[in-house]
Write a protein that holds these residues in place. Sequence first.
Motif, PDB file in Angstrom:
ATOM      1  N   GLY A 126      -1.298  -6.589  -4.912  1.00  0.00           N
ATOM      2  CA  GLY A 126      -0.690  -5.776  -5.958  1.00  0.00           C
ATOM      3  C   GLY A 126      -0.335  -4.361  -5.545  1.00  0.00           C
ATOM      4  N   ARG A 127      -1.051  -3.794  -4.575  1.00  0.00           N
ATOM      5  CA  ARG A 127      -0.750  -2.433  -4.134  1.00  0.00           C
ATOM      6  C   ARG A 127       0.297  -2.398  -3.025  1.00  0.00           C
ATOM      7  NH1 ARG A 127      -5.981   0.222  -2.320  1.00  0.00           N
ATOM      8  NH2 ARG A 127      -4.836   2.204  -2.519  1.00  0.00           N
ATOM      9  N   LEU A 128       0.662  -3.563  -2.492  1.00  0.00           N
ATOM     10  CA  LEU A 128       1.783  -3.653  -1.554  1.00  0.00           C
ATOM     11  C   LEU A 128       3.042  -3.813  -2.389  1.00  0.00           C
ATOM     12  CD1 LEU A 128       0.166  -6.156   0.971  1.00  0.00           C
ATOM     13  CD2 LEU A 128       0.481  -3.695   1.314  1.00  0.00           C
ATOM     14  N   ASN A 129       3.525  -2.711  -2.911  1.00  0.00           N
ATOM     15  CA  ASN A 129       4.506  -2.747  -3.991  1.00  0.00           C
ATOM     16  C   ASN A 129       5.626  -1.763  -3.709  1.00  0.00           C
ATOM     17  OD1 ASN A 129       5.778  -2.277  -6.622  1.00  0.00           O
ATOM     18  ND2 ASN A 129       4.045  -3.405  -7.468  1.00  0.00           N
ATOM     19  N   GLY A 130       6.869  -2.195  -3.928  1.00  0.00           N
ATOM     20  CA  GLY A 130       7.993  -1.281  -3.787  1.00  0.00           C
ATOM     21  C   GLY A 130       9.203  -1.955  -3.172  1.00  0.00           C
ATOM     22  N   MET A 131      10.324  -1.233  -3.209  1.00  0.00           N
ATOM     23  CA  MET A 131      11.583  -1.734  -2.641  1.00  0.00           C
ATOM     24  C   MET A 131      12.310  -0.562  -1.996  1.00  0.00           C
ATOM     25  SD  MET A 131      14.770  -3.681  -4.559  1.00  0.00           S
ATOM     26  CE  MET A 131      14.942  -2.401  -5.806  1.00  0.00           C
ATOM     27  N   TRP A 132      12.948  -0.815  -0.864  1.00  0.00           N
ATOM     28  CA  TRP A 132      13.697   0.243  -0.197  1.00  0.00           C
ATOM     29  C   TRP A 132      14.864  -0.360   0.587  1.00  0.00           C
ATOM     30  CZ3 TRP A 132       8.692  -1.221   0.564  1.00  0.00           C
ATOM     31  CH2 TRP A 132       8.351  -1.795   1.784  1.00  0.00           C
ATOM     32  N   ASP A 133      15.743   0.522   1.059  1.00  0.00           N
ATOM     33  CA  ASP A 133      16.948   0.119   1.804  1.00  0.00           C
ATOM     34  C   ASP A 133      17.761  -0.917   1.037  1.00  0.00           C
ATOM     35  OD1 ASP A 133      16.103   1.812   3.777  1.00  0.00           O
ATOM     36  OD2 ASP A 133      15.446   0.268   5.174  1.00  0.00           O
ATOM     37  N   HIS A 134      18.021  -0.628  -0.239  1.00  0.00           N
ATOM     38  CA  HIS A 134      18.750  -1.599  -1.065  1.00  0.00           C
ATOM     39  C   HIS A 134      20.156  -1.117  -1.414  1.00  0.00           C
ATOM     40  CE1 HIS A 134      16.504   1.091  -3.757  1.00  0.00           C
ATOM     41  NE2 HIS A 134      17.499   0.933  -4.625  1.00  0.00           N
ATOM     42  N   ASP A 135      20.747  -0.289  -0.568  1.00  0.00           N
ATOM     43  CA  ASP A 135      22.094   0.216  -0.842  1.00  0.00           C
ATOM     44  C   ASP A 135      23.195  -0.711  -0.326  1.00  0.00           C
ATOM     45  OD1 ASP A 135      21.020   2.520  -1.994  1.00  0.00           O
ATOM     46  OD2 ASP A 135      20.905   3.546  -0.047  1.00  0.00           O
ATOM     47  N   GLY A 136      22.844  -1.672   0.497  1.00  0.00           N
ATOM     48  CA  GLY A 136      23.849  -2.573   1.057  1.00  0.00           C
ATOM     49  C   GLY A 136      23.720  -3.987   0.528  1.00  0.00           C
ATOM     50  N   ASP A 137      23.813  -4.944   1.425  1.00  0.00           N
ATOM     51  CA  ASP A 137      23.777  -6.357   1.040  1.00  0.00           C
ATOM     52  C   ASP A 137      22.376  -6.953   1.093  1.00  0.00           C
ATOM     53  OD1 ASP A 137      26.525  -6.384   0.637  1.00  0.00           O
ATOM     54  OD2 ASP A 137      26.935  -6.901   2.737  1.00  0.00           O
ATOM     55  N   THR A 138      21.386  -6.145   1.468  1.00  0.00           N
ATOM     56  CA  THR A 138      20.008  -6.621   1.529  1.00  0.00           C
ATOM     57  C   THR A 138      19.072  -5.553   0.987  1.00  0.00           C
ATOM     58  OG1 THR A 138      19.755  -5.774   3.789  1.00  0.00           O
ATOM     59  CG2 THR A 138      20.425  -8.096   3.542  1.00  0.00           C
ATOM     60  N   ALA A 139      17.840  -5.950   0.754  1.00  0.00           N
ATOM     61  CA  ALA A 139      16.791  -5.019   0.345  1.00  0.00           C
ATOM     62  C   ALA A 139      15.494  -5.445   1.007  1.00  0.00           C
ATOM     63  CB  ALA A 139      16.627  -5.008  -1.171  1.00  0.00           C
ATOM     64  N   ILE A 140      14.665  -4.470   1.346  1.00  0.00           N
ATOM     65  CA  ILE A 140      13.319  -4.757   1.815  1.00  0.00           C
ATOM     66  C   ILE A 140      12.386  -4.601   0.618  1.00  0.00           C
ATOM     67  CG2 ILE A 140      11.467  -4.109   3.386  1.00  0.00           C
ATOM     68  CD1 ILE A 140      13.579  -2.911   5.226  1.00  0.00           C
ATOM     69  N   VAL A 141      11.635  -5.652   0.331  1.00  0.00           N
ATOM     70  CA  VAL A 141      10.765  -5.647  -0.850  1.00  0.00           C
ATOM     71  C   VAL A 141       9.347  -5.985  -0.421  1.00  0.00           C
ATOM     72  CG1 VAL A 141      10.474  -6.458  -3.210  1.00  0.00           C
ATOM     73  CG2 VAL A 141      12.743  -6.539  -2.161  1.00  0.00           C
ATOM     74  N   ALA A 142       8.391  -5.176  -0.850  1.00  0.00           N
ATOM     75  CA  ALA A 142       6.994  -5.427  -0.523  1.00  0.00           C
ATOM     76  C   ALA A 142       6.501  -6.669  -1.241  1.00  0.00           C
ATOM     77  CB  ALA A 142       6.141  -4.214  -0.904  1.00  0.00           C
TER      78      ALA A 142
END
Length: 380
Positions: free
Chosen positions: A93-109
């Motif tokens: 639950g604490r591995l939470n968040g999303m980043w680098d989602h400005d293009g065609d992919t996103a990194i999601v915890a």
Amino acid sequence: MCQSGRSSLWGGIGVSGSLLAELESICGPGAARVGRPDDSGAGFVASPATPRSVAELLHIAVERGLSVRPRGSGSKFHWGTGGEHPDLVIDTGRLNGMWDHDGDTAIVAAGTPVKAVQAVLRSHGRRLTLDPPSPGATIGGVLAMNESGPLRHRFGAPAGQAESVSLVDPAGRVTETAEWERPSGEVLTAALLPLEDLPEARRWVIRPVSTPTEAGDLVAQVVTQDLALSGVEVDLPAAGAGTLALLVEGSAAGVATGAGRLARQLGPRAVIGAEPPQWWGRYPFGVSDVVLRIRVRSRDLHAVGYTLRDVVGLPVPVRGSAGAGVVHAVLPHGLSAARIGDVVVALKQVLLGRGGRVVVLTAPPELAAQMEMARPEDLL
């Protein structure tokens, strides 16, 4: 992490207290605790906030011989062989968040709820192509258990969508790989997932069906057509008429044309709606049910329905992604483990020459202990 560490774990209050102190030193004060009754028999629960902390937890597990299971929301913790009581649950639950989602992919915890990700992306006119039915499902749980909803028809199973995953292997090594296929003791910490623009329009074409044969014939008919279908779902309750529902997505003009064409093809009983039927994207079962997951081609759906009825002695509800060939059947309460085994054997015989398969997905603990349950690889 399959070995049991009960003897060392429960060797005394001092040993247990020492382990708890180690877990807290890794995860932080209040982020590790002794398991409670609602933790499925886990000895301890630890909530790491970083992949490095996950690695340290796995190091301790190896040193002490502890069995380990990761857990997101817990919505699928009872699926398959997961009913065994782990010594240590790693709560993501604490591995939470999303980043680098400005293009065609996103990194999601891994511990991020899918609904939370979709809500953020929706405000930017984007979405993940994931729609797991489990309430509170997390990214890690969806990938590890390959849980999919109606969108599987168009976009494929979740485990095949991830472009790469970050994980910690059983030896505590932090790795990023594009070759991951299924969990084998690893703890997923993040995933690189594809994004797409929200469709301009969505319409459901809904038609009542009377029998598994009718449902299977209609599905086989529509999936061979050049139609932009995002979902092909069927609901066959134990009593009363069933329903076939098909999702068309895209531009407003394209959806209007496609839905109209599809409705005409399905006949005068087909209707076009702006909202899905109530059962759409929902499982037909609860935590106390015995559930079979069945892979079957649409044209063979009738064989599953009638075999279940003949072996069980009464109609059995079936629901799922008929177009993608994955459905769930809910067996009646009160069947013994031996009787359930007979049902599974009968279905396996029917599916053997049809390229299908069946596994027991969930069952109450007392039954699950007596049966061969689905393994993670069976869900891929």
